[in-house]
Design a protein around this motif. Sequence first.
Motif, PDB file in Angstrom:
ATOM      1  N   ALA A 181      37.796  28.722  42.716  1.00 49.64           N
ATOM      2  CA  ALA A 181      37.938  28.704  41.260  1.00 49.64           C
ATOM      3  C   ALA A 181      36.970  29.684  40.596  1.00 49.64           C
ATOM      4  N   GLY A 182      35.749  29.776  41.132  1.00 52.77           N
ATOM      5  CA  GLY A 182      34.774  30.705  40.570  1.00 52.77           C
ATOM      6  C   GLY A 182      35.218  32.142  40.712  1.00 52.77           C
ATOM      7  N   GLY A 183      35.745  32.498  41.886  1.00 55.32           N
ATOM      8  CA  GLY A 183      36.204  33.863  42.112  1.00 55.32           C
ATOM      9  C   GLY A 183      37.411  34.218  41.261  1.00 55.32           C
ATOM     10  N   VAL A 184      38.377  33.310  41.181  1.00 59.77           N
ATOM     11  CA  VAL A 184      39.569  33.541  40.361  1.00 59.77           C
ATOM     12  C   VAL A 184      39.179  33.680  38.887  1.00 59.77           C
ATOM     13  N   SER A 185      38.252  32.843  38.434  1.00 63.59           N
ATOM     14  CA  SER A 185      37.804  32.908  37.041  1.00 63.59           C
ATOM     15  C   SER A 185      37.071  34.217  36.766  1.00 63.59           C
ATOM     16  N   PHE A 186      36.250  34.664  37.715  1.00 63.89           N
ATOM     17  CA  PHE A 186      35.530  35.925  37.532  1.00 63.89           C
ATOM     18  C   PHE A 186      36.502  37.097  37.434  1.00 63.89           C
ATOM     19  N   ILE A 187      37.460  37.172  38.354  1.00 64.46           N
ATOM     20  CA  ILE A 187      38.424  38.269  38.355  1.00 64.46           C
ATOM     21  C   ILE A 187      39.217  38.285  37.052  1.00 64.46           C
ATOM     22  N   VAL A 271      48.632  29.186  37.673  1.00 62.27           N
ATOM     23  CA  VAL A 271      49.897  28.691  37.136  1.00 62.27           C
ATOM     24  C   VAL A 271      50.852  28.311  38.262  1.00 62.27           C
ATOM     25  N   ILE A 272      50.986  29.175  39.268  1.00 64.07           N
ATOM     26  CA  ILE A 272      51.883  28.883  40.398  1.00 64.07           C
ATOM     27  C   ILE A 272      51.399  27.656  41.171  1.00 64.07           C
ATOM     28  N   ASP A 273      50.098  27.607  41.436  1.00 61.58           N
ATOM     29  CA  ASP A 273      49.544  26.494  42.198  1.00 61.58           C
ATOM     30  C   ASP A 273      49.775  25.166  41.485  1.00 61.58           C
ATOM     31  N   THR A 274      49.475  25.123  40.193  1.00 52.45           N
ATOM     32  CA  THR A 274      49.628  23.886  39.430  1.00 52.45           C
ATOM     33  C   THR A 274      51.095  23.487  39.315  1.00 52.45           C
ATOM     34  N   THR A 275      51.959  24.461  39.094  1.00 53.65           N
ATOM     35  CA  THR A 275      53.385  24.165  38.950  1.00 53.65           C
ATOM     36  C   THR A 275      53.955  23.539  40.214  1.00 53.65           C
ATOM     37  N   LEU A 297      47.757  25.412  47.277  1.00 50.67           N
ATOM     38  CA  LEU A 297      47.966  26.611  48.079  1.00 50.67           C
ATOM     39  C   LEU A 297      46.839  26.820  49.083  1.00 50.67           C
ATOM     40  N   HIS A 298      45.597  26.540  48.665  1.00 51.95           N
ATOM     41  CA  HIS A 298      44.486  26.747  49.599  1.00 51.95           C
ATOM     42  C   HIS A 298      44.531  25.744  50.749  1.00 51.95           C
ATOM     43  N   HIS A 299      45.036  24.546  50.489  1.00 49.00           N
ATOM     44  CA  HIS A 299      45.189  23.569  51.579  1.00 49.00           C
ATOM     45  C   HIS A 299      46.223  24.064  52.595  1.00 49.00           C
ATOM     46  N   ARG A 300      47.282  24.701  52.099  1.00 53.75           N
ATOM     47  CA  ARG A 300      48.324  25.203  53.002  1.00 53.75           C
ATOM     48  C   ARG A 300      47.787  26.330  53.884  1.00 53.75           C
ATOM     49  N   ALA A 312      39.742  32.055  50.633  1.00 56.78           N
ATOM     50  CA  ALA A 312      39.243  32.505  49.328  1.00 56.78           C
ATOM     51  C   ALA A 312      39.538  33.986  49.114  1.00 56.78           C
ATOM     52  N   LEU A 313      39.269  34.806  50.118  1.00 55.38           N
ATOM     53  CA  LEU A 313      39.491  36.250  49.985  1.00 55.38           C
ATOM     54  C   LEU A 313      40.977  36.563  49.802  1.00 55.38           C
ATOM     55  N   THR A 314      41.841  35.829  50.495  1.00 56.41           N
ATOM     56  CA  THR A 314      43.289  36.048  50.358  1.00 56.41           C
ATOM     57  C   THR A 314      43.760  35.738  48.944  1.00 56.41           C
ATOM     58  N   LEU A 315      43.331  34.593  48.414  1.00 54.14           N
ATOM     59  CA  LEU A 315      43.767  34.203  47.081  1.00 54.14           C
ATOM     60  C   LEU A 315      43.089  35.038  46.000  1.00 54.14           C
ATOM     61  N   TRP A 316      41.876  35.517  46.265  1.00 53.16           N
ATOM     62  CA  TRP A 316      41.256  36.474  45.341  1.00 53.16           C
ATOM     63  C   TRP A 316      42.085  37.753  45.279  1.00 53.16           C
ATOM     64  N   THR A 317      42.569  38.202  46.421  1.00 51.22           N
ATOM     65  CA  THR A 317      43.377  39.429  46.475  1.00 51.22           C
ATOM     66  C   THR A 317      44.658  39.267  45.664  1.00 51.22           C
ATOM     67  N   VAL A 318      45.304  38.117  45.810  1.00 55.07           N
ATOM     68  CA  VAL A 318      46.518  37.838  45.026  1.00 55.07           C
ATOM     69  C   VAL A 318      46.193  37.899  43.529  1.00 55.07           C
ATOM     70  N   THR A 319      45.042  37.342  43.153  1.00 53.98           N
ATOM     71  CA  THR A 319      44.629  37.345  41.752  1.00 53.98           C
ATOM     72  C   THR A 319      44.364  38.757  41.255  1.00 53.98           C
ATOM     73  N   ILE A 320      43.733  39.583  42.084  1.00 49.32           N
ATOM     74  CA  ILE A 320      43.470  40.974  41.696  1.00 49.32           C
ATOM     75  C   ILE A 320      44.774  41.733  41.476  1.00 49.32           C
ATOM     76  N   VAL A 321      45.738  41.528  42.361  1.00 52.85           N
ATOM     77  CA  VAL A 321      47.032  42.221  42.231  1.00 52.85           C
ATOM     78  C   VAL A 321      47.750  41.786  40.957  1.00 52.85           C
ATOM     79  N   SER A 322      47.785  40.482  40.689  1.00 52.17           N
ATOM     80  CA  SER A 322      48.477  39.999  39.491  1.00 52.17           C
ATOM     81  C   SER A 322      47.777  40.481  38.220  1.00 52.17           C
ATOM     82  N   ASN A 323      46.445  40.561  38.249  1.00 48.09           N
ATOM     83  CA  ASN A 323      45.713  41.063  37.087  1.00 48.09           C
ATOM     84  C   ASN A 323      45.928  42.559  36.896  1.00 48.09           C
TER      85      ASN A 323
END
Length: 359
Positions: A181-187, A271-275, A297-300, A312-323
């Motif tokens: 959550a910290g990394g996603v929020s920072f990005i 948004v995707i994770d919560t949905t 998603l992180h549990h999966r 964490a690094l994988t989901l950070w990467t997804v966040t960077i691409v979407s941003n």
Amino acid sequence: MNLYGFLQSLGIANPSGTGWLAVIFTFLLAWVVTWRLTPSVRSFALQVGWADQPNERRLNREPLPNAGGLVIYFGVLAALVLATLLRPIVIEGVLAEVLTILLGGSILVLVGFIDDQFGLPPWVRLLTQILTALLLISSGIKIEAPLGTPIDSLLAICLTVLWVVGITNAINLMDGMDGLAGGVSFITAMSLLAVSAQFEARAAATLLLAALGGGALGFLRHNFYPSRIIMGDAGAYFFGYVLAATTILGNLKVTTVFALVPPVLFLLLPVIDTTQVFVLRLMAGKNPLSNPGKDHLHHRLLAWGFSQRHTALTLWTVTIVSNWLAMQLQGMSTMAALVTIASIVALLSFTIWRRIRSL
């Protein structure tokens, strides 16, 4: 190219002024305060029992202090207060908006902290989130819906409440693994900061995002796996609320559904994770807010054999691409977007390196 020309190429709204220095100062101060204060708060939290105990749902195997949200909040607040004192002319025009968002964030930090330590019914948390969303609307911070219908005002209220409550819970639901959550929020904060800096009218968002980004990065220094402290509901609510509010500070007008695409892209992963969590829990006949489980998603990814760091690094990467996509849709130049992404990656890499080196 001189400094003025470089800032101009990045799309800074007023490169000849000193407002951009105030933004950098705010970011650095929030970063340093949060980074340096976290160990002290961690020690105190362990002494008084502010910690998440291990259970079948959580990933920690020993008591883990959950007061990180207080550190983040204090770091952001300290940076904004000092920025106000040092550069009053820069933010006096947007002080009302800043104070409104900070008031709503403060309420959620308090409620989140009480929930972390003692537990609160889901309806109390939801009601508080709705009230803080209405606080934004009362101050004119809302999603406009100028569709020319008699229910435009009601539609604007509903959209704003849905957005603020949804994003606040989305960030909170993602806070189930070290650094995520910290990394996603920072990005997201840094990407939104790059966009808001293009417009002088979004000075409130720019300052808030600078402080929020600095606080997130300083906290990540202690929160990346293996974490020494977690942010808890207090920190996750604060991150979610401020990010949700700042995405609509630029007078977001929804004339078609496509107007919502850029804000959603900035926060696409939460948004995707919560949905998917809400849909799966509703299909299973469970209350999405009161039946936590290992269905994120992180549990999966963890179940597929990813380590916590790689997840964490994988989901950070997804966040960077979407941003990156969101910045392109917002009309940012390629140069500005590249510098933003490079800065995000460099700061995250430095933080991870320092964290691993300290182990």
